[in-house]
Each structure stands twice: as C-alpha cells, then as structure tokens.
Scaffold this active site. Sequence first.
Site, PDB file in Angstrom:
ATOM      1  N   LYS A  24      17.234 121.357  24.462  1.00 21.30           N
ATOM      2  CA  LYS A  24      16.057 120.619  24.927  1.00 21.30           C
ATOM      3  C   LYS A  24      15.215 120.267  23.728  1.00 21.30           C
ATOM      4  CE  LYS A  24      13.980 119.586  28.918  1.00 21.30           C
ATOM      5  NZ  LYS A  24      14.685 119.408  30.196  1.00 21.30           N
TER       6      LYS A  24
HETATM    7  N1  GLU Z   1      16.127 115.997  31.471  1.00 24.88           N
HETATM    8  C1  GLU Z   1      17.109 116.142  32.496  1.00 24.88           C
HETATM    9  C2  GLU Z   1      17.229 117.602  32.907  1.00 24.88           C
HETATM   10  O1  GLU Z   1      16.336 118.385  32.671  1.00 24.88           O
HETATM   11  C3  GLU Z   1      18.429 115.495  32.121  1.00 24.88           C
HETATM   12  C4  GLU Z   1      19.081 116.067  30.922  1.00 24.88           C
HETATM   13  C5  GLU Z   1      20.313 115.279  30.465  1.00 24.88           C
HETATM   14  O2  GLU Z   1      20.677 114.313  31.097  1.00 24.88           O
HETATM   15  O3  GLU Z   1      20.882 115.681  29.444  1.00 24.88           O
HETATM   16  O4  GLU Z   1      18.155 118.010  33.532  1.00 24.88           O
END
Ligand code: GLU
Length: 411
Positions: free
Chosen positions: A103
């Site tokens: 993240k």
């Molecule tokens: N931000 C989204 C999540 O928390 C998508 C993450 C992604 O597609 O890599 O799942």
Amino acid sequence: MGSAFEAVRGFYEQAAEKLGLELSLREALSTHAREVSVQVRVPMDFGGFKVFRGYRVQHNNARGPFKGGLRFHPKVSLDEIRTFAMLMTWKTALMNIPFGGGKGGVQVDPKLLSEAELERLSRGFMRAIADFIGPQVDVPAPDVNTTPQIMAWMADEYSRKYGPNPAVITGKPVVVGGSLGRDAATGRGSAICLERLVKFRGWNREDTRVAIQGYGNAGSWLAIILRDLGYPVIAVSDSKGGVFAENGVDPKAVLNHKKATGSVVGFVDAETIDGDDIIGLDCEVLTVAALEEAVTGENADRVKAQVVLETANYPVTPEADPILAERGVTVVPDILASGGGVAVSYLEWVQDLQREQWLEERVNSRLSELMGAATDQVMARAESEGLSLREAAYLIGVERVAEAEVARGYR
Ligand code: GLU
C-alpha cells in the site's frame, strides 16, 4: 486512539494462533518486507514549491508481486499504510489471485491542489518510488482520492524512466491499457458478495433496505448496481453529511448532484441527515464504504442493520466486532467485501502483459467467479468451524500465504 496497525495485526494473530503457525513464520508474516518513505516536492502554480511525505509499504510477496492502492489524504501516515499493506496480503490471498500485499500514499489534501499541481504531485511521487516497484515486483492502483487519470500520469512517468509498460500500475483509463469494468469493480464485488448472503438467508431484494456510508468510487458504484438489482438504497452519506428517503434514492441522480456540488447533501428528492446518523439508521444492510474506523466501540451499539458490509478497508474496529456480534449483526469483512477492485486489477494486469483488451462481459464474469468462490469459501468455513465471517476470511487468507511461504522454503 491506538495504532490501527496493532488493531489489524490482532485479527492476523488470532488466525495465526488457530492455524498453529510456527513462531518464526508467524513473526515473518506480522512484519513488513520493506517500507519506503519519500519526500515529494511540488512546484506550485503561483511560485515556490511545497513538500509532501509519501510512502510505499510492501508487506509480503510469497504469492506474487506486492499489490495495493495509493491514497492521497491528509490522514495518511506510516502506521495507516502499514495497516493496509498487511490487509492487502490477506485480501489477495483470499481472492486467490497471484499477488502479495502493499500500500502507499501521500499525506496531502488533494482538494486543495489545482489539476496541474495534482499532476506534478503524482509524477513526483512516482519518480520517488519507481525504483522499488515494477510489473513483476510491486503493482500499485487507485485508492482513496486517486483516479484513473492519476494512474495514467504515474504510468507515463514510470515509462519515461523504464520504457512503456502498462502492467506497472492498474486502474488506468481504458485508452492506456486499463480494463473495462475496473472502475465499477469494488462496488460490483461488494454487490456480488451481498447477493450470495441475501440468497443464503432467503431474503427478498425489494425488502432489503441498504444504507451506504461513503459515496466515492466504491460506494457510488455499489449504490447504482444494487438499485439496478432491485434493492432500495434508502440513504447515502459522504464527509459533509447524508441524505435519506424512505422509498429509496436514485443513486445516479445523487452522483450527478455530488459531481455538481461536491456533496450528496442537498439532493432534492431526499431528507438531509447528519452524516454520522447513517450508522444507526433503521435498515437491513449498512455498507461502510468510506475510510477506516467508521464503526467503533463508541457507536457500534447504535447499529440497527442485520448485516454490515465492509466495502472500505478496516471500517470496523476490533472493539466494535464483539458488540456487533452480541447484537446478532453479521459483518462481511473488508478482505472479502472490498476484494472486487483488486480482483479486476489482476485481470487488468493479465490483459496488459498479453497486450489484450477483453470485453466487459468477460471481465465481469471472471470477477463473479473470483468473488463468488471467495464468498462461498468464507461462508462454508465459518459454518463448519463456528466462526465469524471475519475469522473465517482471515483463516483462509493467512493459511494460503503461510502455505506459499513453506513451499518456497522461506528464502
Ligand atoms: N485500493 C483497492 C483496495 O484496497 C484496490 C487495490 C488494487 O487494485 O491493487 O483493495
């Protein structure tokens, strides 16, 4: 308030304990592989420049490249990003896609930047993390306040250094290698999940009233999809407040109102309510689709819904869980209910690597398969072992990552 990471690590520790994981493996999974903290300088429109702090945290890659979104928000901190990096590891494992968890984000209020400043911020941040990511290393995506346009700027910035490679980031506009269906995917995934639960309980869609806290990408798509399926969406809210209508609102009209005015508040065909009141609204399904820690030990006793659907990441704290359980409320956990976005990110990555463009029906039907399978597995495990859906989801996710670590020999 305590550390969000410690709280989420608690969910993991419970699963590790139940699975009887060996101690060193348990420790390996409870800490992060790499944490990058960067300075981002943004030249401002009216001269001078501002300095922002950005992060990319990589938790685990036993099952494949690190994967997870990038958020732009004033509350972004290392602790918060660590929390979500770890959540992504269990989420990708539970969705059974070949990724690990990561993240990132920048501590910034993007609403205070002009379009040109936002582009410079996005490009500057990508330059700062480019050496640590890549299509086979770590694949970022959109998250809170980050859009397909921002992904396109970042992909372009990466390509200036390493050559064009659309698979470096997902959630891009379709014209630069994005996938059809990606924009709606988180909302659609939550809807698929809810549909399974509703069917299992023998409920009628028409009598299943839904309230949605959070009207960003995930919340608004979920509202539109649920309403098309026949569910009454009786209330929605955003950071400025909420709107309520006994017979349901028209989610597309609310979205247009929000696009025009910046908020759902003031939508004509509904009553305005306090944003916080949506938590205690009389409905069957409360969807928490905004930020972390929406339902806490303080307000969990106000929840009247029978189901809480976690479309956001970590919207329900560990203090709230037992209070909700005591009241007979079923919580559909984030690592399941919010898994649709990353599932379609995976499909986008596959298309990019093959230089293919799938039809939207193909994307949506693969999403249904992935989401349907994960939901069924979680419900079956919860049933057979007498667990909550969160406990079952964590057991499955953690177990898959642990198995991959063991098979690889820990490196
Ligand atoms: N931000 C989204 C999540 O928390 C998508 C993450 C992604 O597609 O890599 O799942």
